[in-house]
Design a protein around this motif. Sequence first.
Motif: not given
Length: 418
Positions: A235-247
């Motif tokens: 899911a994070l890859a699909a959203l493009g979330a890769g740099l920094g922290a993610c909750h």
Amino acid sequence: MRLYLTTLNPTDSVIDGFLPAAAALGWDVTILTDQPDGYPDHEVIATDVCDPRALIDTIAAHHRPDVVFSNSDHLQAETALAAEYFDLPHKDWRACATAKNKALMRRRLRLAAVEPVRSVRLPPGMAAMPEAVPYPVVVKPAMGVASEDVVLAAGPAELAVAVREIRKRRPDDVLVAEEYLEGPLHTLETLGDGRTTAVIGGFRTTLGPLPHFVEERLDWHPDPPTGHRRHVTAALAALGAGLGACHTEYVITRDGPRIIEVNYRLIGDNCDFLLADLVGVPLHEWILRVHAGEPLPDPFPGVFPGVFPGVAEPYGPGRHSVDLHGAVVSVVADRPGVITAAPPALVPSQAPPLPQDRSTPRNGVRLWHRPLRAVGDRIDPTNTNRDYLGLIRAIGSDRAGIDSAIDAFRAAHPWVIA
């Protein structure tokens, strides 16, 4: 090294986390905020932080930036655009905007075939209730935080009432009605450097009674199952979330994990400090360092396999995080009235340090208490996370010991509302 930190109201994560972390790194800090009185003893510039053009103009007129960073839910896209303008490491602003907007998030996850959760966008002025989502449904603001105006509706009549009540407070907000995902609620905590993403661990979340969704407790869950990790990282890859922290919050349904929301920042409510202690790393410093363009440490404690290209190799959960149990308990106001008695604050400097090997805490359990209200405050419950009176954070060798210590503290130091 000059850090520009964009923020709104002061939070524990900023005051006790990122600002001390920047000081430990030897960085100079300039705070950009629309609430400048909340940051004494720091260089502060009053700025319309919700406007990336204002951020860019303010930074350009001041010192040369090396890092532009925010931990605010509300400022990720704006901060990313400002960092990109100065050719600094930055999040993809589109990923920030998509993660923040729950309607956009659902749309993106469906288009990427990550999961088929059904939802309907309810724009302002929409008269008819949706028919495409099976009941029960959860209605929530698309850009909401802290469980505010999140309500379970069993049928069309309840949904109509819920929407009408929310519209009284949010007449211009887009709402989302989505299928209710039944099952245990978990979180996955990740940290990426833009090339590699590490899964640090997660928490099991205990909610208050329905139809509201108030988070009352989070318990450390250091080794999420492989299927959960793969689904969330997909899911994070699909959203493009890769740099920094993610909750990321997700539910374990009978059909497998399903995403509730993606918060493209560090976990809050004191859980970030618990996470750092459990894994045994200077987490706030590491987050700042990846935003300065540094790679993640290799190996990284608590790293698991995922599905990103270049995802970190699995080193397994850190031994310390497996040997310890941790929890954050939110003391929630259960009635209206005025606070007449409140527990004292217990700060980390008053707690015994973990031993060098971190395998067993000294004196059984380390306990912190962070009061969020004070004697004399008027309480009017809202059925949201805004009803928290205080946060109790604990680390011990097992849950039973933690529960005993928390119960003893609450019995000796009760919150009294009259």
